[in-house]
Enzyme design. Sequence first.
Site, PDB file in Angstrom:
ATOM      1  N   ARG A 181       0.725  -1.074  -0.102  1.00 51.29           N
ATOM      2  CA  ARG A 181      -0.460  -0.114   0.022  1.00 51.29           C
ATOM      3  C   ARG A 181       0.490   1.311   0.163  1.00 51.29           C
ATOM      4  NH1 ARG A 181      -3.938   0.355   4.206  1.00 51.29           N
ATOM      5  NH2 ARG A 181      -5.142   1.728   3.194  1.00 51.29           N
ATOM      6  N   CYS A 240      -1.036   6.777   8.778  1.00 50.69           N
ATOM      7  CA  CYS A 240      -0.808   5.428   7.868  1.00 50.69           C
ATOM      8  C   CYS A 240      -2.241   5.724   6.778  1.00 50.69           C
ATOM      9  CB  CYS A 240      -1.471   3.989   9.257  1.00 50.69           C
ATOM     10  SG  CYS A 240      -2.725   4.932  10.371  1.00 50.69           S
TER      11      CYS A 240
END
Length: 284
Positions: A181, A240
């Site tokens: 990711r 994040c």
Amino acid sequence: MNASYATLIGPVELAQRLHSPDWVVFDCRFDLCNTDFGLHAYLGQHIPGAFFLDLETDLSAPRTGVNGRHPLPDPAKLAARLEACGVSHHTQVVAYDDACGMFAARLWWLLRWLGHNRVAVLDGGLQAWSSAGLPLDSAQPEAQPATYALAPRANRVDADFVLGHLGQPQILLIDARSPDRFRGENEMLDPVGGHIPGAINRFFRDNLQPDGRFKQASVLREEFGALLGNHPPQQVVHHCGSGVTACVNVLAMESAGLSGSLLYAGSWSEWCADPRRPVATGPA
């Protein structure tokens, strides 16, 4: 006053203090793909005396489309929810989940944000508790409401701060998402793949041993030391996808004695909602 815990606590240590009047335990289980999971799991079985807090309704504010997937909750509302469960400034709070601490660490960070020091995450979570042969039950606890006065800390930054410090050597951005990711691959949660330019990657699960418990403080200190280089912890900004798993990296640094790092709570889901903000892909 009894010894307090400010980062991690083991299952045996928690069991020995479970019924202490100045201790409150919270079940923070959640599933990003099934938002009803946590409450259903809690109602089935939980650590005796534990209260339930939901990531989306208790530990986050409503989404607007531009403030990320898990915006920070209103401090006064969170404090009121904690008060209703018996939390005062003298309370030792312990948070647990069954997902490597990723949701429990969110509550840990939020309490520190409110100014509360006596808060810890159950090391290894519900799995470690069960592996130690400790009991579970389904009884609903009764709380003695308490009074909680806010004393917020300046332990977070916003998108404007991050944007204004891009490329500046005094700030180190650490992204807690999985490496794929981070590189902009396999993005299933947010509409844009990639990362904030200049960020480095420290997957939150890299803080854990194979059994799901946190690595020793000395190991974490060595590993984060290699990432930080000459940066003191106070120059580190964690983020994040939505400000949840980044809290695990904050917790890991604190448990290693590397205190004072910051959280960009809006994280990637807020950052990428504004097309004017730059995006990088590939490895750091």
